[in-house]
Write an enzyme that holds these catalytic residues in place. Structure first.
Site, PDB file in Angstrom:
ATOM      1  N   CYS A   1       0.839  -1.207   0.000  1.00  0.00           N
ATOM      2  CA  CYS A   1       0.000   0.000   0.000  1.00  0.00           C
ATOM      3  C   CYS A   1       0.865   1.243   0.000  1.00  0.00           C
ATOM      4  O   CYS A   1       0.516   2.264  -0.578  1.00  0.00           O
ATOM      5  CB  CYS A   1      -0.912   0.026   1.228  1.00  0.00           C
ATOM      6  SG  CYS A   1      -2.234  -1.180   1.158  1.00  0.00           S
TER       7      CYS A   1
ATOM      8  N   CYS B   1      13.526   6.368  -4.930  1.00  0.00           N
ATOM      9  CA  CYS B   1      12.079   6.490  -4.709  1.00  0.00           C
ATOM     10  C   CYS B   1      11.874   6.571  -3.195  1.00  0.00           C
ATOM     11  O   CYS B   1      12.777   6.978  -2.472  1.00  0.00           O
ATOM     12  CB  CYS B   1      11.308   5.352  -5.359  1.00  0.00           C
ATOM     13  SG  CYS B   1      11.569   3.756  -4.589  1.00  0.00           S
TER      14      CYS B   1
END
Ligand code: ZN
Length: 381
Positions: free
Chosen positions: A187, A339
């Protein structure tokens, strides 16, 4: 087990149901349910089971509440940020229903403690968000003969089932092998619609109550799939797999195993790529930045993440747009890809290498680890 006058009033809407009645409510009061994970799924599961009058709830979580949890983990509030999830959940549940007993396990569920904890409960509601714990919960439930009410969510989709029931399939019957580490984004990486775990968690809570009552048609042998965008429920029939290693005819898993190894994750919680030579540590990365080394820093996060925190040198090209923006990436320089946690950037490093780029490195642990270990002033999310 009798119901007090207060309980008769509190549960009166239940008592009016002929399928529940005083006898059913007493069954709930006699029952014990272990909720593994007090996150998106565990929040509705625990809150509604507490309200429904389950006699004993066990809570397993070792995490603390952070700001990004609040969009869906509704058992926790803004003032709980930084506090233990279990403490926050305990207080909220006690406020919802002081009649019930709550036991806390402020630790991760592991191969060492899972059997001792789970054996004290009638039913397990699995609200975990990772494959290691999901297989662990499954195996422990099968070995102990406890029903495992399963739910999981991904972006706009969710699924639910009841595993580990007598003659029913288990999670391994459905998924014998875990996905490659990093193949299914979490998630944290992929995002999730905040209301989605509410829907799936309440399906889990409903199944728990039905199992205790012994009423209705439970999701045993049925995998319920839900797509929130289409607002569509579909169902797949599941059969117990006779070759299942934990519940089949020739069982090879007779005790709990090392689930990090099984799921391809090393002891440190790092991916298989830990020692691959195209990974760069945050310490080494910080040295490169200080040297003002002439390298190209590619940030593949989304623009809103870049707005939360960034390294000024970085060029932002979200992972989904890298393919169409290859011309922005120099071919004559060292390239470092970053990231949030190092998962998306890992895939981009592999992609660029396949496309012929050389000297491409992944920042291990991403911006989050950089903020944690190197730059304390950087905003974390
Ligand atoms: Zn099985």
């Amino acid at each position: 087990m009798e119901l007090s006058k207060d309980e008769l009033i509190r549960y009166s809407r239940h008592l009016l149901l002929s399928e529940m009645g005083v006898e059913g409510q007493k069954k709930l009061k006699s029952a014990s349910v272990l909720v593994v994970g007090l996150g998106g799924l565990g929040s509705p599961v625990a809150m509604y089971l507490a309200a429904a009058g389950i006699g004993k709830l066990g809570l397993v979580d070792f995490d603390t509440v952070d700001m990004t949890n609040l969009q869906r983990q509704t058992i926790h509030g803004t003032s709980d940020v930084g506090r233990s999830k279990n403490q926050s959940a305990f207080e909220k549940l006690t406020e919802i229903n002081p009649e019930i007993k709550i036991e806390r396990y402020d630790e991760a569920l592991t191969s060492k403690n899972a059997m001792q904890i789970i054996e004290k409960y009638d039913i397990v509601a699995d609200g975990t968000d990772n494959f290691e714990t999901r297989y662990l919960v499954n195996d422990a439930c099968v070995l102990l003969g406890k029903p495992n009410v399963y739910g999981s969510v991904y972006r706009f989709e969710g699924q639910a089932s009841v595993f580990g029931a007598a003659n029913g399939p288990c999670y391994r019957c459905l998924y014998p092998n875990p996905p490659e580490p990093g193949a299914v984004p979490s998630c944290e990486e992929a995002g999730v619609l905040g209301v989605l775990p509410g829907t799936i968690g309440l399906i889990q809570a409903t199944e728990v109550i039905k199992l205790i009552l012994g009423n209705g048609s439970p999701l045993i042998g049925r995998l319920l799939l839900y797509n929130a965008l289409d607002m569509r429920f579909t169902e797949i029939k599941l059969k117990a797999n006779p070759d299942c290693p934990v519940c089949g005819n020739h069982r090879t898993i007779k005790e709990l195993i090392d689930y990090e190894v099984f799921c391809g994750i090393s002891k440190g919680g790092e991916s298989k790529h830990e020692n691959v030579k195209d990974e760069i540590s945050v310490a080494e990365f910080s040295r490169l930045l200080k040297l003002d080394d002439d390298f190209f820093l590619l940030d593949v996060r989304e623009p809103f993440e870049y707005d939360i925190c960034n390294i000024p040198k970085a060029v932002l090209v979200p992972a989904g747009r890298v393919k169409n923006n290859l011309s922005k990436i120099p071919t004559n320089k060292k390239i470092v890809v970053v990231c949030h946690h190092g998962g998306r950037s890992r895939k981009i490093v592999d992609y660029l290498t396949n496309e012929g780029f050389q000297n491409v490195f992944n920042l291990e642990g991403g911006m989050d680890r950089y903020a944690q270990e190197i730059d304390a002033d950087m905003e974390r999310y």
